[in-house]
Design a protein around this motif. Structure first.
Motif, PDB file in Angstrom:
ATOM      1  N   TRP A 139      24.822 -22.190  17.513  1.00  0.00           N
ATOM      2  CA  TRP A 139      23.780 -23.231  17.147  1.00  0.00           C
ATOM      3  C   TRP A 139      23.159 -24.129  16.229  1.00  0.00           C
ATOM      4  O   TRP A 139      22.407 -24.405  15.814  1.00  0.00           O
ATOM      5  CB  TRP A 139      22.653 -21.366  16.711  1.00  0.00           C
ATOM      6  N   LYS A 140      23.687 -23.635  14.512  1.00  0.00           N
ATOM      7  CA  LYS A 140      23.378 -24.439  13.077  1.00  0.00           C
ATOM      8  C   LYS A 140      24.770 -25.718  13.720  1.00  0.00           C
ATOM      9  O   LYS A 140      24.319 -26.586  13.290  1.00  0.00           O
ATOM     10  CB  LYS A 140      24.643 -23.710  12.450  1.00  0.00           C
ATOM     11  N   SER A 141      25.619 -25.699  14.717  1.00  0.00           N
ATOM     12  CA  SER A 141      26.674 -27.064  14.994  1.00  0.00           C
ATOM     13  C   SER A 141      25.717 -27.898  16.046  1.00  0.00           C
ATOM     14  O   SER A 141      25.138 -29.139  15.422  1.00  0.00           O
ATOM     15  CB  SER A 141      27.698 -26.850  15.776  1.00  0.00           C
ATOM     16  N   ILE A 142      24.153 -26.908  16.766  1.00  0.00           N
ATOM     17  CA  ILE A 142      23.879 -28.760  17.874  1.00  0.00           C
ATOM     18  C   ILE A 142      22.705 -28.548  16.530  1.00  0.00           C
ATOM     19  O   ILE A 142      21.696 -29.466  16.568  1.00  0.00           O
ATOM     20  CB  ILE A 142      22.578 -27.103  18.290  1.00  0.00           C
ATOM     21  N   LEU A 143      21.761 -27.634  15.441  1.00  0.00           N
ATOM     22  CA  LEU A 143      21.498 -28.267  14.553  1.00  0.00           C
ATOM     23  C   LEU A 143      21.441 -29.798  13.673  1.00  0.00           C
ATOM     24  O   LEU A 143      20.997 -30.696  13.517  1.00  0.00           O
ATOM     25  CB  LEU A 143      20.415 -27.238  13.299  1.00  0.00           C
ATOM     26  N   ILE A 144      22.498 -29.758  13.899  1.00  0.00           N
ATOM     27  CA  ILE A 144      23.820 -30.900  12.599  1.00  0.00           C
ATOM     28  C   ILE A 144      23.746 -31.554  13.169  1.00  0.00           C
ATOM     29  O   ILE A 144      23.510 -32.900  13.409  1.00  0.00           O
ATOM     30  CB  ILE A 144      24.784 -29.670  12.083  1.00  0.00           C
ATOM     31  N   SER A 158      23.319 -31.057  24.330  1.00  0.00           N
ATOM     32  CA  SER A 158      23.088 -30.309  25.775  1.00  0.00           C
ATOM     33  C   SER A 158      24.270 -29.025  25.788  1.00  0.00           C
ATOM     34  O   SER A 158      23.782 -28.147  26.560  1.00  0.00           O
ATOM     35  CB  SER A 158      22.973 -30.893  27.043  1.00  0.00           C
ATOM     36  N   GLN A 159      25.587 -29.540  26.641  1.00  0.00           N
ATOM     37  CA  GLN A 159      26.371 -28.593  26.367  1.00  0.00           C
ATOM     38  C   GLN A 159      26.223 -27.681  25.406  1.00  0.00           C
ATOM     39  O   GLN A 159      27.031 -26.166  26.282  1.00  0.00           O
ATOM     40  CB  GLN A 159      27.425 -29.150  27.359  1.00  0.00           C
ATOM     41  N   LEU A 160      26.338 -28.232  24.173  1.00  0.00           N
ATOM     42  CA  LEU A 160      26.148 -26.834  22.956  1.00  0.00           C
ATOM     43  C   LEU A 160      25.279 -25.881  23.426  1.00  0.00           C
ATOM     44  O   LEU A 160      25.654 -24.603  23.598  1.00  0.00           O
ATOM     45  CB  LEU A 160      26.520 -27.401  22.070  1.00  0.00           C
TER      46      LEU A 160
END
Length: 318
Positions: A139-144, A158-160
């Motif tokens: 989730w944190k990686s998605i936000l970044i 989208s995959q993440l």
């Protein structure tokens, strides 16, 4: 890493435009909204028709779900179920991440659909120590990535996002399942009547439960309900009810600061003394010791499932 207000703002705009339909094996999801709200002070009591996963990235507060109060702190991951009455409160504000979604049954594998539906029947979807778990890190990686001026490779985001939802559901299934009895029921789905009986029992645990009342509620005879319990779960009705009461009590002990009196009343034990005796005789631990073991990590929350598995054997038909 604690997301900044700007990261939340930018990622919210991106994700709500580009990550609302997540389709890939083994499941497809329809996302109603993504959110990241700094200094979230709370909301009114409400309910909705979908799952909403929330993560406390910073701050403290409380989460009230169907009359039960849970403490929120940094690292807490929880999920509000369809139809549950819930709200959050915080004196100083929390940095809260949230995503609301439904699974698309016709585009998802049967085992994922079954896991999703099973999760929605759990009383508690609450993990207090999730900061280093896979869904939170994803989730944190998605936000970044979603907050960058021009998000590179949007298909990767989208995959993440898809992976985050799958791993979150799996984590809730692993950490929120009550005992090996529940696992056995998941492997061999209950008949329609027995599932209705279980749903009725779980929503009426605080009161007296007689087999006649449950049978009448699901429109079967007492004899038929007894036979279903015997053939499908190798359980008697009193043993089944007692197991459900103890499973719920164990989670109230672990994840709330409710008093013993309130827990006994919430789970349908006539007195605190009777609750203490049944809990101790069954689990070989007093309620107080169980709660302290959870709080001190002597009994890791990951191991509650194994610990609660001892509920099954004493209550099997003999």
């Amino acid at each position: 890493m604690i997301p900044t207000p700007l990261t939340c703002q930018k990622s919210n705009l991106y994700l709500n435009q580009h990550a609302t339909r997540l389709a890939a094996p083994p499941a497809s999801f329809l996302v109603h909204y993504w959110g990241g709200k700094p200094r979230h002070l709370g909301n009114d009591m409400h309910s909705h028709s979908f799952l909403e996963i929330c993560y406390v990235a910073d701050g403290e507060g409380i989460y009230i779900n169907n009359g039960i109060t849970y403490p929120l702190k940094r690292g807490t991951l929880y999920c509000s179920k369809p139809g549950s009455q819930h709200q959050i409160q915080s004196d100083d504000g929390m940095l809260l991440l949230f995503v609301a979604f439904d699974i698309l049954h016709g585009e998802s594998a049967p085992d994922i659909v079954r896991m999703f539906e099973t999760i929605t029947k759990y009383h508690h979807l609450f993990i207090p120590d999730a900061e280093e778990t896979a869904p939170v890190l994803i989730w944190k990686s998605i936000l970044i990535q979603a907050s960058e001026v021009k998000a590179p490779y949007p298909e990767v985001i989208s995959q993440l996002a898809h992976s985050m939802l799958i791993t979150a559901l799996s984590l809730f299934a692993e950490r929120s399942s009550y005992s090996s009895l529940d696992a056995a029921e998941d492997q061999v789905p209950l008949s329609g009547s027995l599932q209705k009986a279980k749903d009725y029992i779980q929503t009426h645990l605080s009161g007296k439960l007689a087999i006649k009342d449950v049978a009448d509620a699901i429109h079967v005879s007492e004899r038929q309900l007894s036979r279903l319990l015997s053939t499908e779960l190798q359980q008697t009705f009193p043993a089944w009810v007692r197991t459900e009461r103890l499973k719920r009590a164990s989670y109230l002990l672990a994840y709330t600061d409710m008093s013993m009196e309130d827990i006994a009343r919430e789970t349908g034990f006539e007195t605190v003394h009777y609750f203490h005796r049944v809990f101790t005789d069954t689990l070989h631990s007093t309620p107080g010791k169980f709660r302290k073991s959870i709080a001190s990590k002597e009994l890791d929350t990951k191991l509650i499932n194994d610990f609660m598995g001892t509920l099954v054997k004493p209550h099997q038909k003999t």
